[in-house]
Design a protein around this motif. Sequence first.
Motif, mmCIF file in Angstrom:
data_model
loop_
_atom_site.group_PDB
_atom_site.id
_atom_site.type_symbol
_atom_site.label_atom_id
_atom_site.label_comp_id
_atom_site.label_asym_id
_atom_site.label_seq_id
_atom_site.Cartn_x
_atom_site.Cartn_y
_atom_site.Cartn_z
ATOM 1 N N GLY A 1 7.321 76.337 23.645
ATOM 2 C CA GLY A 1 6.358 75.322 24.071
ATOM 3 C C GLY A 1 6.844 73.946 23.666
ATOM 4 N N GLU B 1 18.627 61.902 23.915
ATOM 5 C CA GLU B 1 18.331 62.264 22.521
ATOM 6 C C GLU B 1 18.222 63.784 22.414
ATOM 7 N N PHE B 2 18.639 64.292 21.241
ATOM 8 C CA PHE B 2 18.594 65.745 21.001
ATOM 9 C C PHE B 2 17.758 66.036 19.758
ATOM 10 N N LEU B 3 16.742 65.188 19.516
ATOM 11 C CA LEU B 3 15.942 65.312 18.294
ATOM 12 C C LEU B 3 14.954 66.461 18.416
ATOM 13 N N ASN C 1 18.558 71.698 26.989
ATOM 14 C CA ASN C 1 17.209 72.246 26.809
ATOM 15 C C ASN C 1 16.990 73.505 27.646
ATOM 16 N N ARG D 1 5.062 85.419 14.791
ATOM 17 C CA ARG D 1 6.249 84.696 14.318
ATOM 18 C C ARG D 1 7.077 85.522 13.336
ATOM 19 N N ASP E 1 11.386 70.040 30.630
ATOM 20 C CA ASP E 1 12.760 69.774 31.058
ATOM 21 C C ASP E 1 13.333 70.944 31.847
ATOM 22 N N LEU F 1 17.446 82.222 18.147
ATOM 23 C CA LEU F 1 17.301 83.630 18.525
ATOM 24 C C LEU F 1 16.084 84.251 17.836
ATOM 25 N N LEU G 1 18.739 76.395 25.933
ATOM 26 C CA LEU G 1 17.948 76.858 24.779
ATOM 27 C C LEU G 1 16.748 77.681 25.256
ATOM 28 N N GLU H 1 4.711 79.172 12.845
ATOM 29 C CA GLU H 1 5.454 79.669 11.680
ATOM 30 C C GLU H 1 5.391 78.738 10.459
ATOM 31 N N LEU I 1 15.866 81.670 24.528
ATOM 32 C CA LEU I 1 14.588 82.149 23.988
ATOM 33 C C LEU I 1 13.961 83.213 24.896
ATOM 34 N N PHE J 1 2.809 73.650 18.316
ATOM 35 C CA PHE J 1 3.763 74.448 19.101
ATOM 36 C C PHE J 1 4.875 75.019 18.247
ATOM 37 N N CYS K 1 8.915 69.235 25.462
ATOM 38 C CA CYS K 1 10.249 69.061 26.051
ATOM 39 C C CYS K 1 10.790 70.298 26.756
ATOM 40 N N LEU K 2 10.909 71.413 26.043
ATOM 41 C CA LEU K 2 11.592 72.564 26.653
ATOM 42 C C LEU K 2 10.952 73.000 27.974
HETATM 43 C C1 UGA Z 1 13.690 70.453 21.847
HETATM 44 C C2 UGA Z 1 15.200 70.573 21.610
HETATM 45 O O1 UGA Z 1 15.450 71.602 20.645
HETATM 46 C C3 UGA Z 1 15.761 69.237 21.117
HETATM 47 O O2 UGA Z 1 17.183 69.332 20.975
HETATM 48 C C4 UGA Z 1 15.432 68.162 22.148
HETATM 49 O O3 UGA Z 1 15.885 66.892 21.738
HETATM 50 C C5 UGA Z 1 13.924 68.099 22.319
HETATM 51 O O4 UGA Z 1 13.431 69.372 22.754
HETATM 52 C C6 UGA Z 1 13.649 67.043 23.346
HETATM 53 O O5 UGA Z 1 14.018 67.234 24.502
HETATM 54 O O6 UGA Z 1 13.161 65.962 22.983
HETATM 55 P P1 UGA Z 1 11.524 70.479 20.263
HETATM 56 O O7 UGA Z 1 10.703 70.333 21.504
HETATM 57 O O8 UGA Z 1 11.198 69.636 19.090
HETATM 58 O O9 UGA Z 1 13.077 70.201 20.584
HETATM 59 O O10 UGA Z 1 11.371 72.006 19.833
HETATM 60 P P2 UGA Z 1 12.364 73.222 19.556
HETATM 61 O O11 UGA Z 1 12.726 73.291 18.135
HETATM 62 O O12 UGA Z 1 13.453 73.250 20.549
HETATM 63 O O13 UGA Z 1 11.365 74.434 19.847
HETATM 64 C C7 UGA Z 1 10.842 74.623 21.170
HETATM 65 C C8 UGA Z 1 10.016 75.885 21.225
HETATM 66 O O14 UGA Z 1 10.835 77.021 21.053
HETATM 67 C C9 UGA Z 1 8.939 75.990 20.168
HETATM 68 O O15 UGA Z 1 7.768 76.492 20.756
HETATM 69 C C10 UGA Z 1 9.524 76.951 19.152
HETATM 70 O O16 UGA Z 1 8.561 77.646 18.428
HETATM 71 C C11 UGA Z 1 10.310 77.878 20.047
HETATM 72 N N1 UGA Z 1 11.437 78.546 19.361
HETATM 73 C C12 UGA Z 1 12.490 77.819 18.915
HETATM 74 C C13 UGA Z 1 11.393 79.908 19.202
HETATM 75 O O17 UGA Z 1 10.428 80.600 19.619
HETATM 76 N N2 UGA Z 1 12.437 80.541 18.582
HETATM 77 C C14 UGA Z 1 13.521 79.836 18.131
HETATM 78 O O18 UGA Z 1 14.472 80.501 17.608
HETATM 79 C C15 UGA Z 1 13.541 78.455 18.300
#
Ligand code: UGA
Length: 438
Positions: free
Chosen positions: A261, A152-154, A212, A415, A268, A254, A215, A390, A219, A324, A264-265
């Motif tokens: 945080g 899943e990529f949610l 992940n 943020r 993983d 970006l 991504l 944010e 970051l 987060f 997942c990220l």
């Molecule tokens: C992440 C992935 O983006 C999903 O595709 C994946 O399915 C999911 O993990 C998972 O493995 O289940 P998520 O944990 O919901 O999704 O959060 P993200 O939107 O990826 O954000 C992760 C962290 O990065 C947050 O702390 C967010 O604030 C930070 N972030 C994100 C930034 O600091 N800057 C950005 O431009 C984007």
Amino acid sequence: MRITVIGAGYAGLVTAAGFAELGNDVACVERDPDRVATLRAGRSPMYEPGLDGLLAAGSGSGRLRFLLPSEAGPAHAAAEAVFIVVGTPRLDDGGVDLSQVWDVVGAMAPDLSPGVTVVVKSTVPVGTTREVGDRLASLRPELRFHMASNPEFLRQGAAVADFLGPDRIVVGVDDDAAAEAMRHAYRPQVDAGVPFMVTAIESAELIKYAANAFLATKLSFINEMADLCEASGAVIDEVAAGLGMDRRIGPAFLKAGPGFGGACLPKDTHALRHTSDSFGTGSRIVGAALSVNEERVHRMLGKVEAAIGAPIAGKKIGVLGITFKAETDDVRESPAVEIVREMVAAGASVRVFDPQGMDRGRSVLPEEVEYAFDAYDAVGGADAAVIATEWQEFAALDLERLAAVLERPVLVDFRNLVDPARAAAAGLSYAAIGRRPV
Ligand code: UGA
């Protein structure tokens, strides 16, 4: 299609409700009786935009129901596909705790009917899906079944939209029957032209981790650029916009901040490093992404001290946002939570406000932390206000009012939500990420 989804966490619940919305007949199996009771009463156990509507539609149509494992036998027996969407938490060594996966394999094995496709949607290290198949084969040697990996990529906060309008559907299989079963489950999306990618099982498992970790790397890269901007006079939001216009790089992910945080990220990325190390192929880039992120919390504390012009011990800090990221109530591995913990450990008194995360925050924050009823209450009488998540309501704060209730007019914005000129006009001393303070 008749489907069982095992697990009603953030991913499992959206998957179950989403499959019902696509027209399938879904039984969602969850071991927590309180969660099942909440769902049967028509309520969502977590804050996720759009999920309430999807759950109501599913129960209204009769295509979505919730079962305890003890009640799930007939549903598993009738299922054409079983999706495993249970948690795979991080172990201390960065590896993955697969105990919930093995538990559900053992529990469902006696009930499965011939021809079923068993799908691993939980995020699991490469090789796990095949091992699920091996364990099932040893528990039910006579059973004819198919295996699939369907990561899943949610994104939390956008999970419903992501399920209903995915960039791609990735399906790792060994045989055509499993691919066909997955096409059936996702039929409306396949017909609508969503890219449906059939791969080797191991590739599908690795695509999830690689996505992940990539991504996370993006970051940590932009966060390092933000530090360089602060030192050199460049402005990170301008640099990111300029980078993002290159189509080979792209504008998403970006946004510099306090570090990544969530559930997942970080997990993983650690797991991918662990897997690479166990295969002996090395993991220098993902390792660097992790260490940049881990140092970031401390750096954020330094930023607050620089803005106040003094050590944080004995100071009062109002923290806005503890989840987060915005649009979720999840506080797992939240940079905001880590920052509050460091502030308290360094002797600051901290008062927090979050639009959705207060309940979950109470279970993870130090007991000294105080809880406010809104943003102004959180920063009233404080030496600094800190925006850590944010939420859009923090972008719309009345900055004159904020300056008036603060003991010292200091705003630290992790943020980059607030326009620096507006902050300066309100008489605030303003520090953000990747730009010089004003
Ligand atoms: C992440 C992935 O983006 C999903 O595709 C994946 O399915 C999911 O993990 C998972 O493995 O289940 P998520 O944990 O919901 O999704 O959060 P993200 O939107 O990826 O954000 C992760 C962290 O990065 C947050 O702390 C967010 O604030 C930070 N972030 C994100 C930034 O600091 N800057 C950005 O431009 C984007």
